[in-house]
Design an enzyme around this catalytic site. Structure first.
Site, PDB file in Angstrom:
ATOM      1  N   ASN A  11     -31.682 -81.761  -7.329  1.00 20.97           N
ATOM      2  CA  ASN A  11     -32.671 -80.809  -7.640  1.00 20.97           C
ATOM      3  C   ASN A  11     -32.170 -79.391  -7.246  1.00 20.97           C
ATOM      4  O   ASN A  11     -32.495 -78.535  -8.102  1.00 20.97           O
ATOM      5  CB  ASN A  11     -33.931 -81.198  -6.746  1.00 20.97           C
ATOM      6  CG  ASN A  11     -34.747 -82.287  -7.208  1.00 20.97           C
ATOM      7  OD1 ASN A  11     -34.899 -82.295  -8.478  1.00 20.97           O
ATOM      8  ND2 ASN A  11     -35.512 -82.877  -6.639  1.00 20.97           N
ATOM      9  N   GLY A  63     -28.891 -82.824  -3.017  1.00 15.74           N
ATOM     10  CA  GLY A  63     -28.801 -81.821  -3.737  1.00 15.74           C
ATOM     11  C   GLY A  63     -28.980 -81.843  -5.388  1.00 15.74           C
ATOM     12  O   GLY A  63     -28.609 -80.670  -5.925  1.00 15.74           O
ATOM     13  N   HIS A 109     -42.217 -84.256  -5.623  1.00 19.37           N
ATOM     14  CA  HIS A 109     -42.543 -85.602  -5.153  1.00 19.37           C
ATOM     15  C   HIS A 109     -42.279 -86.540  -6.248  1.00 19.37           C
ATOM     16  O   HIS A 109     -42.634 -86.428  -7.543  1.00 19.37           O
ATOM     17  CB  HIS A 109     -43.994 -85.407  -4.560  1.00 19.37           C
ATOM     18  CG  HIS A 109     -44.492 -86.707  -3.799  1.00 19.37           C
ATOM     19  ND1 HIS A 109     -43.928 -87.066  -2.819  1.00 19.37           N
ATOM     20  CD2 HIS A 109     -45.274 -87.712  -4.167  1.00 19.37           C
ATOM     21  CE1 HIS A 109     -44.244 -88.217  -2.285  1.00 19.37           C
ATOM     22  NE2 HIS A 109     -45.249 -88.781  -3.228  1.00 19.37           N
ATOM     23  N   GLU A 138     -50.060 -78.054   5.039  1.00 21.36           N
ATOM     24  CA  GLU A 138     -49.859 -78.248   6.395  1.00 21.36           C
ATOM     25  C   GLU A 138     -49.838 -80.013   6.450  1.00 21.36           C
ATOM     26  O   GLU A 138     -49.248 -80.713   7.424  1.00 21.36           O
ATOM     27  CB  GLU A 138     -50.650 -78.027   7.624  1.00 21.36           C
ATOM     28  CG  GLU A 138     -52.237 -78.195   7.418  1.00 21.36           C
ATOM     29  CD  GLU A 138     -52.986 -77.406   6.333  1.00 21.36           C
ATOM     30  OE1 GLU A 138     -54.002 -77.909   5.700  1.00 21.36           O
ATOM     31  OE2 GLU A 138     -52.299 -76.384   5.958  1.00 21.36           O
ATOM     32  N   ARG A 152     -39.179 -77.734  17.007  1.00 26.11           N
ATOM     33  CA  ARG A 152     -38.976 -77.445  15.682  1.00 26.11           C
ATOM     34  C   ARG A 152     -39.763 -76.023  15.160  1.00 26.11           C
ATOM     35  O   ARG A 152     -39.425 -75.632  14.382  1.00 26.11           O
ATOM     36  CB  ARG A 152     -40.224 -78.580  15.016  1.00 26.11           C
ATOM     37  CG  ARG A 152     -39.638 -79.946  14.779  1.00 26.11           C
ATOM     38  CD  ARG A 152     -40.271 -80.918  13.995  1.00 26.11           C
ATOM     39  NE  ARG A 152     -39.891 -82.118  13.839  1.00 26.11           N
ATOM     40  CZ  ARG A 152     -39.487 -82.708  12.735  1.00 26.11           C
ATOM     41  NH1 ARG A 152     -40.532 -82.261  11.710  1.00 26.11           N
ATOM     42  NH2 ARG A 152     -38.665 -83.972  12.615  1.00 26.11           N
ATOM     43  N   VAL A 154     -49.103 -83.924   4.329  1.00 27.23           N
ATOM     44  CA  VAL A 154     -48.099 -84.709   3.805  1.00 27.23           C
ATOM     45  C   VAL A 154     -48.364 -84.644   2.268  1.00 27.23           C
ATOM     46  O   VAL A 154     -49.258 -85.399   2.243  1.00 27.23           O
ATOM     47  CB  VAL A 154     -47.682 -85.939   4.328  1.00 27.23           C
ATOM     48  CG1 VAL A 154     -46.715 -86.932   3.548  1.00 27.23           C
ATOM     49  CG2 VAL A 154     -47.385 -86.135   5.878  1.00 27.23           C
ATOM     50  N   ASP A 155     -47.606 -83.917   1.423  1.00 32.00           N
ATOM     51  CA  ASP A 155     -47.678 -84.266   0.181  1.00 32.00           C
ATOM     52  C   ASP A 155     -49.203 -83.926  -0.325  1.00 32.00           C
ATOM     53  O   ASP A 155     -49.747 -84.412  -1.407  1.00 32.00           O
ATOM     54  CB  ASP A 155     -47.244 -85.457  -0.719  1.00 32.00           C
ATOM     55  CG  ASP A 155     -45.772 -85.571  -0.239  1.00 32.00           C
ATOM     56  OD1 ASP A 155     -45.026 -84.715  -0.181  1.00 32.00           O
ATOM     57  OD2 ASP A 155     -45.285 -86.721   0.291  1.00 32.00           O
ATOM     58  N   LYS A 176     -36.237 -88.961 -10.952  1.00 33.48           N
ATOM     59  CA  LYS A 176     -35.179 -87.950 -10.654  1.00 33.48           C
ATOM     60  C   LYS A 176     -34.820 -87.148 -11.955  1.00 33.48           C
ATOM     61  O   LYS A 176     -34.851 -85.739 -11.899  1.00 33.48           O
ATOM     62  CB  LYS A 176     -34.027 -88.681 -10.122  1.00 33.48           C
ATOM     63  CG  LYS A 176     -33.149 -87.597  -9.412  1.00 33.48           C
ATOM     64  CD  LYS A 176     -31.974 -88.094  -8.798  1.00 33.48           C
ATOM     65  CE  LYS A 176     -32.182 -88.990  -7.313  1.00 33.48           C
ATOM     66  NZ  LYS A 176     -30.851 -89.282  -6.808  1.00 33.48           N
ATOM     67  N   GLU A 198     -37.657 -84.817 -12.624  1.00 32.29           N
ATOM     68  CA  GLU A 198     -37.819 -83.790 -11.703  1.00 32.29           C
ATOM     69  C   GLU A 198     -36.911 -82.734 -11.964  1.00 32.29           C
ATOM     70  O   GLU A 198     -36.939 -81.276 -11.959  1.00 32.29           O
ATOM     71  CB  GLU A 198     -37.441 -84.240 -10.281  1.00 32.29           C
ATOM     72  CG  GLU A 198     -38.421 -85.040  -9.740  1.00 32.29           C
ATOM     73  CD  GLU A 198     -37.870 -85.459  -8.351  1.00 32.29           C
ATOM     74  OE1 GLU A 198     -39.341 -86.261  -7.376  1.00 32.29           O
ATOM     75  OE2 GLU A 198     -36.835 -85.511  -7.754  1.00 32.29           O
TER      76      GLU A 198
END
Length: 179
Positions: free
Chosen positions: A12, A10, A101, A134, A57, A136-137, A163, A166
Site C-alpha cells: 500500500n 509495504g 481494511h 480509539e 506504548r 478497532v476499525d 489488495k 486497496e
C-alpha cells in the site's frame, strides 16, 4: 505532507509512492521490513519505533508522533501498520489518521477480515479506507470499493483481489483528503 505507518511488505505504501503523493516520512514498528526499503528507494526519510526500545506504548507513540510532526506531517496513513495507536498519538493527529481494511466496515472489523468474510459466507467484501479512532476499525468510512466473492475463492485469492482494490482506492482517497 503525508506520514505513512508500516509494519511489513509495504504494497500500500508503494501504491501511494507510485501515485506521486507528497510523503515526507515513513515510520515502522519493525526494523528490516520491505516497506522501509521501498521508502528509502523513493528517497523518503524512515525511522523505526520498536516497542522494546520504549518503556510503554504511550512513550513509543509519543516519540513516533514527535518524529512525524517534525517532518511536517499533516495526514497519517496507516498502510499495513499492525499496532493500535494509543490516545496520545490519536489526539496529536485527531481527525487526520486513515487506515485501510480488507472488508466492509462495520461488518467485519479486526485482524482477519478475509477469513471472517469467507467464514460468514458473504457474497462480497470490500477494500475500505476509514478514519482511525480509539476502536478497532471503528472510525468513519471514507471510501470503499466492492469486491465480489467468487464461489471457488480461497483466502489467498480473495486477499490478492482485495489488495489490488486497496492499491487503487487508497491513493485516490488520500489525494482527495489532501486536496
Amino acid at each position: 505532507m503525508i506520514g505513512v505507518l508500516v509494519s511489513g511488505e509495504g504494497t500500500n505504501l508503494q501504491a501511494l509512492i507510485d501515485d506521486g503523493l507528497p510523503i515526507s516520512a515513513v515510520a515502522s514498528n519493525r526494523a528490516g521490513v520491505r516497506a522501509l526499503e521501498r521508502a528509502e528507494a523513493a528517497g523518503i526519510r524512515t525511522a523505526v519505533f520498536e516497542l522494546d526500545q520504549y518503556e510503554s506504548r504511550e512513550e513509543r507513540d509519543a516519540a513516533m508522533a514527535d518524529w512525524l510532526a517534525g517532518r511536517g506531517v499533516q495526514l497519517v496513513v496507516c498502510a499495513g501498520f499492525m499496532h493500535l495507536l494509543r490516545p496520545n498519538f490519536l489526539e496529536r493527529f485527531e481527525g487526520r489518521i486513515v487506515n485501510t481494511h480488507s472488508a466492509p466496515l462495520p461488518d467485519f472489523p479486526g485482524p482477519h477480515p478475509i477469513e471472517d468474510v469467507l467464514s460468514a459466507g458473504a457474497k462480497e467484501t470490500a477494500a475500505t479506507v476509514h478514519y482511525v479512532d480509539e476502536g478497532v476499525d471503528s472510525g468513519p468510512v471514507i471510501a470503499s470499493e466492492r469486491v465480489p466473492v467468487r464461489d471457488d475463492e480461497t483466502v489467498e485469492t480473495l486477499r490478492e483481489r482485495v489488495k489490488a482494490a486497496e492499491h487503487r482506492l487508497l491513493p485516490k482517497a488520500v489525494r482527495e483528503l489532501i486536496s
